[in-house]
Write a protein that holds these residues in place. Structure first.
Motif, PDB file in Angstrom:
ATOM      1  N   ILE A  89     -14.110  18.572   0.360  1.00  0.00           N
ATOM      2  CA  ILE A  89     -13.049  17.817   1.041  1.00  0.00           C
ATOM      3  C   ILE A  89     -13.136  16.339   0.655  1.00  0.00           C
ATOM      4  O   ILE A  89     -12.122  15.691   0.392  1.00  0.00           O
ATOM      5  N   LEU A  90     -14.350  15.806   0.603  1.00  0.00           N
ATOM      6  CA  LEU A  90     -14.537  14.417   0.197  1.00  0.00           C
ATOM      7  C   LEU A  90     -13.998  14.204  -1.216  1.00  0.00           C
ATOM      8  O   LEU A  90     -13.274  13.247  -1.480  1.00  0.00           O
ATOM      9  N   GLN A  91     -14.323  15.111  -2.124  1.00  0.00           N
ATOM     10  CA  GLN A  91     -13.840  15.006  -3.506  1.00  0.00           C
ATOM     11  C   GLN A  91     -12.318  15.098  -3.555  1.00  0.00           C
ATOM     12  O   GLN A  91     -11.670  14.340  -4.289  1.00  0.00           O
ATOM     13  N   LYS A  92     -11.752  15.987  -2.759  1.00  0.00           N
ATOM     14  CA  LYS A  92     -10.285  16.157  -2.707  1.00  0.00           C
ATOM     15  C   LYS A  92      -9.622  14.886  -2.169  1.00  0.00           C
ATOM     16  O   LYS A  92      -8.590  14.457  -2.685  1.00  0.00           O
ATOM     17  N   LEU A  93     -10.236  14.291  -1.148  1.00  0.00           N
ATOM     18  CA  LEU A  93      -9.699  13.051  -0.584  1.00  0.00           C
ATOM     19  C   LEU A  93      -9.577  11.988  -1.678  1.00  0.00           C
ATOM     20  O   LEU A  93      -8.519  11.391  -1.857  1.00  0.00           O
ATOM     21  N   PHE A  94     -10.648  11.781  -2.443  1.00  0.00           N
ATOM     22  CA  PHE A  94     -10.617  10.758  -3.476  1.00  0.00           C
ATOM     23  C   PHE A  94      -9.731  11.147  -4.646  1.00  0.00           C
ATOM     24  O   PHE A  94      -9.065  10.299  -5.238  1.00  0.00           O
ATOM     25  N   SER A  95      -9.679  12.409  -4.957  1.00  0.00           N
ATOM     26  CA  SER A  95      -8.779  12.890  -6.002  1.00  0.00           C
ATOM     27  C   SER A  95      -7.329  12.592  -5.628  1.00  0.00           C
ATOM     28  O   SER A  95      -6.535  12.145  -6.460  1.00  0.00           O
ATOM     29  N   ASN A  96      -6.996  12.820  -4.368  1.00  0.00           N
ATOM     30  CA  ASN A  96      -5.624  12.568  -3.914  1.00  0.00           C
ATOM     31  C   ASN A  96      -5.286  11.077  -3.886  1.00  0.00           C
ATOM     32  O   ASN A  96      -4.117  10.712  -4.028  1.00  0.00           O
ATOM     33  N   LEU A  97      -6.284  10.235  -3.718  1.00  0.00           N
ATOM     34  CA  LEU A  97      -6.024   8.792  -3.718  1.00  0.00           C
ATOM     35  C   LEU A  97      -5.469   8.329  -5.064  1.00  0.00           C
ATOM     36  O   LEU A  97      -4.711   7.365  -5.122  1.00  0.00           O
ATOM     37  N   THR A  98      -5.840   9.005  -6.125  1.00  0.00           N
ATOM     38  CA  THR A  98      -5.372   8.590  -7.452  1.00  0.00           C
ATOM     39  C   THR A  98      -3.861   8.768  -7.597  1.00  0.00           C
ATOM     40  O   THR A  98      -3.248   8.122  -8.426  1.00  0.00           O
ATOM     41  N   ARG A  99      -3.274   9.606  -6.772  1.00  0.00           N
ATOM     42  CA  ARG A  99      -1.825   9.860  -6.845  1.00  0.00           C
ATOM     43  C   ARG A  99      -0.990   8.832  -6.090  1.00  0.00           C
ATOM     44  O   ARG A  99       0.222   8.814  -6.233  1.00  0.00           O
ATOM     45  N   LEU A 100      -1.641   8.006  -5.294  1.00  0.00           N
ATOM     46  CA  LEU A 100      -0.907   7.019  -4.512  1.00  0.00           C
ATOM     47  C   LEU A 100      -0.350   5.926  -5.406  1.00  0.00           C
ATOM     48  O   LEU A 100      -0.968   5.542  -6.400  1.00  0.00           O
ATOM     49  N   GLN A 101       0.810   5.406  -5.025  1.00  0.00           N
ATOM     50  CA  GLN A 101       1.375   4.280  -5.757  1.00  0.00           C
ATOM     51  C   GLN A 101       0.624   2.986  -5.453  1.00  0.00           C
ATOM     52  O   GLN A 101       0.553   2.103  -6.298  1.00  0.00           O
ATOM     53  N   GLN A 102       0.100   2.889  -4.250  1.00  0.00           N
ATOM     54  CA  GLN A 102      -0.607   1.681  -3.852  1.00  0.00           C
ATOM     55  C   GLN A 102      -1.901   1.538  -4.659  1.00  0.00           C
ATOM     56  O   GLN A 102      -2.602   2.506  -4.882  1.00  0.00           O
ATOM     57  N   GLU A 103      -2.191   0.309  -5.060  1.00  0.00           N
ATOM     58  CA  GLU A 103      -3.419   0.040  -5.800  1.00  0.00           C
ATOM     59  C   GLU A 103      -4.587  -0.274  -4.873  1.00  0.00           C
ATOM     60  O   GLU A 103      -5.733  -0.215  -5.283  1.00  0.00           O
ATOM     61  N   GLU A 104      -4.270  -0.643  -3.616  1.00  0.00           N
ATOM     62  CA  GLU A 104      -5.301  -0.974  -2.647  1.00  0.00           C
ATOM     63  C   GLU A 104      -5.342   0.075  -1.548  1.00  0.00           C
ATOM     64  O   GLU A 104      -4.309   0.445  -0.983  1.00  0.00           O
ATOM     65  N   VAL A 105      -6.552   0.548  -1.264  1.00  0.00           N
ATOM     66  CA  VAL A 105      -6.755   1.568  -0.237  1.00  0.00           C
ATOM     67  C   VAL A 105      -7.817   1.070   0.734  1.00  0.00           C
ATOM     68  O   VAL A 105      -8.863   0.584   0.312  1.00  0.00           O
ATOM     69  N   GLU A 106      -7.521   1.187   2.002  1.00  0.00           N
ATOM     70  CA  GLU A 106      -8.480   0.830   3.047  1.00  0.00           C
ATOM     71  C   GLU A 106      -8.900   2.128   3.733  1.00  0.00           C
ATOM     72  O   GLU A 106      -8.051   2.904   4.156  1.00  0.00           O
ATOM     73  N   ILE A 107     -10.205   2.351   3.794  1.00  0.00           N
ATOM     74  CA  ILE A 107     -10.722   3.553   4.453  1.00  0.00           C
ATOM     75  C   ILE A 107     -11.524   3.114   5.664  1.00  0.00           C
ATOM     76  O   ILE A 107     -12.483   2.354   5.549  1.00  0.00           O
ATOM     77  N   ILE A 108     -11.114   3.599   6.821  1.00  0.00           N
ATOM     78  CA  ILE A 108     -11.816   3.317   8.068  1.00  0.00           C
ATOM     79  C   ILE A 108     -12.608   4.563   8.426  1.00  0.00           C
ATOM     80  O   ILE A 108     -12.038   5.620   8.697  1.00  0.00           O
ATOM     81  N   TRP A 109     -13.929   4.452   8.395  1.00  0.00           N
ATOM     82  CA  TRP A 109     -14.827   5.560   8.730  1.00  0.00           C
ATOM     83  C   TRP A 109     -15.100   5.481  10.228  1.00  0.00           C
ATOM     84  O   TRP A 109     -15.582   4.475  10.723  1.00  0.00           O
ATOM     85  N   HIS A 110     -14.748   6.545  10.924  1.00  0.00           N
ATOM     86  CA  HIS A 110     -14.744   6.521  12.386  1.00  0.00           C
ATOM     87  C   HIS A 110     -15.406   7.781  12.900  1.00  0.00           C
ATOM     88  O   HIS A 110     -15.819   8.633  12.145  1.00  0.00           O
ATOM     89  N   GLY A 111     -15.469   7.949  14.186  1.00  0.00           N
ATOM     90  CA  GLY A 111     -16.141   9.128  14.744  1.00  0.00           C
ATOM     91  C   GLY A 111     -15.558   9.563  16.058  1.00  0.00           C
ATOM     92  O   GLY A 111     -14.452   9.183  16.371  1.00  0.00           O
ATOM     93  N   GLY A 112     -16.370  10.205  16.764  1.00  0.00           N
ATOM     94  CA  GLY A 112     -17.800  10.351  16.930  1.00  0.00           C
ATOM     95  C   GLY A 112     -18.577   9.156  16.366  1.00  0.00           C
ATOM     96  O   GLY A 112     -18.167   8.031  16.494  1.00  0.00           O
ATOM     97  N   GLU A 113     -19.692   9.468  15.787  1.00  0.00           N
ATOM     98  CA  GLU A 113     -20.540   8.467  15.142  1.00  0.00           C
ATOM     99  C   GLU A 113     -20.617   8.786  13.655  1.00  0.00           C
ATOM    100  O   GLU A 113     -21.290   9.729  13.244  1.00  0.00           O
ATOM    101  N   PRO A 114     -19.893   8.020  12.816  1.00  0.00           N
ATOM    102  CA  PRO A 114     -19.807   8.355  11.392  1.00  0.00           C
ATOM    103  C   PRO A 114     -21.139   8.349  10.649  1.00  0.00           C
ATOM    104  O   PRO A 114     -21.307   9.095   9.678  1.00  0.00           O
ATOM    105  N   LEU A 115     -22.116   7.552  11.100  1.00  0.00           N
ATOM    106  CA  LEU A 115     -23.403   7.523  10.401  1.00  0.00           C
ATOM    107  C   LEU A 115     -24.156   8.845  10.528  1.00  0.00           C
ATOM    108  O   LEU A 115     -25.072   9.111   9.743  1.00  0.00           O
ATOM    109  N   LEU A 116     -23.768   9.695  11.466  1.00  0.00           N
ATOM    110  CA  LEU A 116     -24.391  11.016  11.577  1.00  0.00           C
ATOM    111  C   LEU A 116     -24.096  11.889  10.356  1.00  0.00           C
ATOM    112  O   LEU A 116     -24.765  12.891  10.139  1.00  0.00           O
ATOM    113  N   ALA A 117     -23.113  11.496   9.548  1.00  0.00           N
ATOM    114  CA  ALA A 117     -22.844  12.233   8.310  1.00  0.00           C
ATOM    115  C   ALA A 117     -24.027  12.117   7.355  1.00  0.00           C
ATOM    116  O   ALA A 117     -24.220  12.973   6.496  1.00  0.00           O
TER     117      ALA A 117
END
Length: 154
Positions: free
Chosen positions: A41-69
């Protein structure tokens, strides 16, 4: 063109605190099961980002508690980011409890902007933001905020 903003919950609802007001408390134990985002899923997420027209992407890592990943998960995030040609800004919202020197290095490498949740002064924070065992967390969070500032991650 404007930037694209993603909010990602890499561990679903899992958290290492027991805050009295958290909406995750209303979930059943079965619903609270830790589910770390699979690498596919992580790989798919980044793969799909390449299709966006926008050159800038902001990713907000949230939770629960994201550091538990886990640290390995976030090292994978950094590896996936290197594969694409977008300008990525990472933000992470954490309770800060798990932060240590190694986490600080990972987050610094990824140029993460780190937000640490704190509920005001000690007496208010410790009334609501409790450890799973019901203990106070303010002093720990206070130390972690200092660590984040010392590493230039805020």
């Amino acid at each position: 063109m404007k930037r694209f903003v993603f909010i990602v919950k890499p561990v679903s609802t899992d958290c290492n605190l027991g805050c009295s007001y958290c909406y995750h408390n209303w979930l059943t134990e079965k619903q609270k099961k830790r589910e770390i985002m699979p690498s596919e899923i992580l790989q798919k997420l980044f793969s799909n980002l390449t299709r966006l027209q926008q050159e800038e992407v902001e990713i907000i890592w949230h939770g629960g508690e994201p550091l538990l990943a886990g640290k390995a998960f976030f090292r994978s995030v950094l590896a996936e980011e290197k594969k694409i040609s977008k300008k990525i800004t990472n933000l992470i919202q954490t309770n800060g409890i798990l932060l240590d020197e190694e986490w600080s290095q990972i987050l610094k490498e990824g140029k993460f902007k780190v937000g640490i949740s704190i509920d005001g002064p000690e007496e208010i924070h410790d009334f609501c933001r409790l450890s799973k065992a019901g203990g106070p967390t303010f002093k720990t969070v206070e130390r972690k905020i200092k660590m984040v500032k010392d590493h230039g991650l805020s």
